[in-house]
Design an enzyme around this catalytic site. Sequence first.
Site, PDB file in Angstrom:
ATOM      1  N   GLY B  77      84.510 -19.343 -36.838  1.00  0.00           N
ATOM      2  CA  GLY B  77      84.375 -19.136 -38.269  1.00  0.00           C
ATOM      3  C   GLY B  77      84.168 -17.676 -38.616  1.00  0.00           C
ATOM      4  O   GLY B  77      84.723 -17.170 -39.594  1.00  0.00           O
ATOM      5  N   THR B  78      83.399 -16.989 -37.801  1.00  0.00           N
ATOM      6  CA  THR B  78      83.129 -15.578 -38.067  1.00  0.00           C
ATOM      7  C   THR B  78      84.424 -14.757 -38.036  1.00  0.00           C
ATOM      8  O   THR B  78      84.646 -13.898 -38.889  1.00  0.00           O
ATOM      9  CB  THR B  78      82.128 -15.023 -37.037  1.00  0.00           C
ATOM     10  N   GLN B 187      80.692 -25.225 -43.448  1.00  0.00           N
ATOM     11  CA  GLN B 187      79.751 -26.351 -43.569  1.00  0.00           C
ATOM     12  C   GLN B 187      80.321 -27.472 -44.430  1.00  0.00           C
ATOM     13  O   GLN B 187      79.806 -28.585 -44.400  1.00  0.00           O
ATOM     14  CB  GLN B 187      78.422 -25.874 -44.168  1.00  0.00           C
ATOM     15  N   GLY B 208      85.551 -25.009 -35.781  1.00  0.00           N
ATOM     16  CA  GLY B 208      85.745 -26.246 -35.027  1.00  0.00           C
ATOM     17  C   GLY B 208      84.442 -26.944 -34.682  1.00  0.00           C
ATOM     18  O   GLY B 208      84.289 -28.142 -34.893  1.00  0.00           O
ATOM     19  N   HIS B 209      83.487 -26.164 -34.187  1.00  0.00           N
ATOM     20  CA  HIS B 209      82.297 -26.819 -33.638  1.00  0.00           C
ATOM     21  C   HIS B 209      81.352 -27.370 -34.694  1.00  0.00           C
ATOM     22  O   HIS B 209      80.354 -27.999 -34.369  1.00  0.00           O
ATOM     23  CB  HIS B 209      81.558 -25.881 -32.672  1.00  0.00           C
ATOM     24  N   CYS B 333      59.631 -16.387 -37.428  1.00  0.00           N
ATOM     25  CA  CYS B 333      59.420 -16.358 -35.991  1.00  0.00           C
ATOM     26  C   CYS B 333      60.584 -16.943 -35.202  1.00  0.00           C
ATOM     27  O   CYS B 333      60.788 -16.593 -34.049  1.00  0.00           O
ATOM     28  CB  CYS B 333      58.158 -17.120 -35.641  1.00  0.00           C
TER      29      CYS B 333
END
Lengths: 279, 401
Positions: B77-78, B187, B208-209, B333
């Site tokens: 996607g990136t 998404q 894909g993932h 955190c």
Amino acid sequence: MWEYTDEVKEHFLNPKNVGEIENADAVGEVGSLACGDALKLTLKIDDTETIVDAKFKTFGCASAIASSSALTEMIKGMPLAEAEKVTNEDIANALGGLPKEKMHCSVMGREALEAAIADYRGVILPMAEGEVVCECFGVTDLEVKRAVKESNLTTVEEVTNFTKAGGGCGKCHDRLEELIQEVREESPTPAIPDQRPKRMTNIQKIKLIEDVLEKEVRPNLRKDGGDIELIDVDGDFVTVSLRGACGSCLKSQTTIKEYVEKKLREQVLDSLVVEEAKA
Amino acid sequence: MISEKTDRIVYMDNNATTRVAPEVVEEMLPFFAEYYGNPSSMHTFGGQVGQKITEARQRIAALINASPEEIIFTSCGTESDSTAILSAVQSLSDKRHIVTTRVEHPAVKNLCESLYSISGHKHKVTQIPVDKYGMLDLEKYRDSLTDETAIVSVMWANNETGVIFPIKKMAAMARERGILFHTDAVQAVGKIPIDMTEVPVDFLSISGHKLHAPKGVGVLYVRKGTRFVPFLFGGHQEQGRRGGTENVASIIGMGRACELVAARMDDENTRVKALRDRLEEGLLQAVPRAILNGHKTERLPNTSNVSFEFVEGESILLHLDRFGVCASSGSACTSGSLEPSHVLRAMGVPFTAAHGSIRFSLSVYNTDQDVDYVLEHLPKIISDLRAMSPFWQETVTEKAE
């Protein structure tokens, strides 16, 4: 996912001394909700100035809770005079180490302990009086300089890991850089941990000797108008030549043995013998 | 406190990544050791692989009602996001303004913020704010579009809260002004129906993932007729629009995954949504001072983001982990940074709540038992942690006074 040691996991999942001592003799509170972690430490101290009980309440991540738990375990039964000397490294070590991004959790433990002791003695901690450098996390210049000094920090990133300063908007990075510099100048050479390689080839040895002479020895000799030159390295025998004011100095032998040889032995190899080149 | 250790895994972190569907694995397997040919080869052995890629392209196009030639395979996607935005700023090099939002994924956010170092041009970036429900301010959006604007990049649905943005309307507003429109839909695709013939979007990113295909494969949809500058130059693959030998098995897997999610979309929007709602309502009821983050209805069917005030997210996650429950947090955190999620901060979620936010993202593989299991354990975890929190008692006392 963070790589936590078994000690951290154990202290996090089964923390010791959770709670608050009623009518505590000393209370130390540090951190805030906005910061993402906070610790309230309460102590019971007896007439001999010994910490007989310690309890904590902590808001924060696993390492914050584990640091608090480990701290209370460590200081229970400890005389105040000794507790005053507990450092954040002691807390981190008790946990078998912390991820570097989480070192500030151990610092928080130390700060809470200090705050509690100050509360007991009725004194005001000087740290809080400093000038706030990091607005995001409310860290003062005194706190930053202390961390830089105590933990030998050299970069802004390290300062952030230890104190959180600079971890928000990043506007204070230049100021942090200045503070690191100031500390460096105040204490020229902090004790360097032994970084000597165990086995060296000849080339590596010569390179390291050159390095130490260049970076450590030469600048100091120059201050007195002297200088030094490396002539030869043969096995463990290092031949140098003193120049300038040193060349004619009556104490040149002392300089070579007490200063140059000592430096090289500390930083290169224990068995080195430094000799002056015969004219 | 907690002693049991479990082998059970309840996976509710599907916005992070999903299980590769067994049907997908089955479809992929022959293409490693058996049909390993290069789809660009002249021989039949490679050519038959090429045919499977064509089929995958058709299956993916069908999911979003696009034409196969509008589908470009990428590595993630990136890469799709980078390709779209960099293509626009290069093909419209005289326009130096980008419109995006304050709640984008880092793939878009960090790219826009560092365009100068990549393209050598200083671009002005406008980030549209959101309200407390995570909804975009459309008036501000309209006002932000100028003649200088090269591209708008707005996610279809937010990864942290699941909030869905009015992409159709926003793309139309950009189209009116002749501005390119990109949407990071990683998404959204597979979870809600998307029809490219109905939305005037020029670029759309898919991963894909996130939809039960493997990691390492993505898609960039590029509307026919859109000027395009490749991101990866190289061979003639993807009609010269993206060089590099195809990730064959994963592409074929992604094709199958798209077919599956199309068939399961009803289940996602009825049964999975009901599971999500039951989980969310159960938590909000069982735990005092728990708050829903994000719009209640304008939202993906699988995502729930809940804040538990006065406790810290990483601690919650690690306790959940003991029970085999997988979720995410927007706390500082967990990210390694010191500040909580930029999405929650943009929504004005107070620090008391942002640090204690937990995201559950479900999938068709979740069951009623999974929800029961989380409802059984989480309230106790929160009350144990609160008992340890210095702020909790103060709050209770203040309330009592």
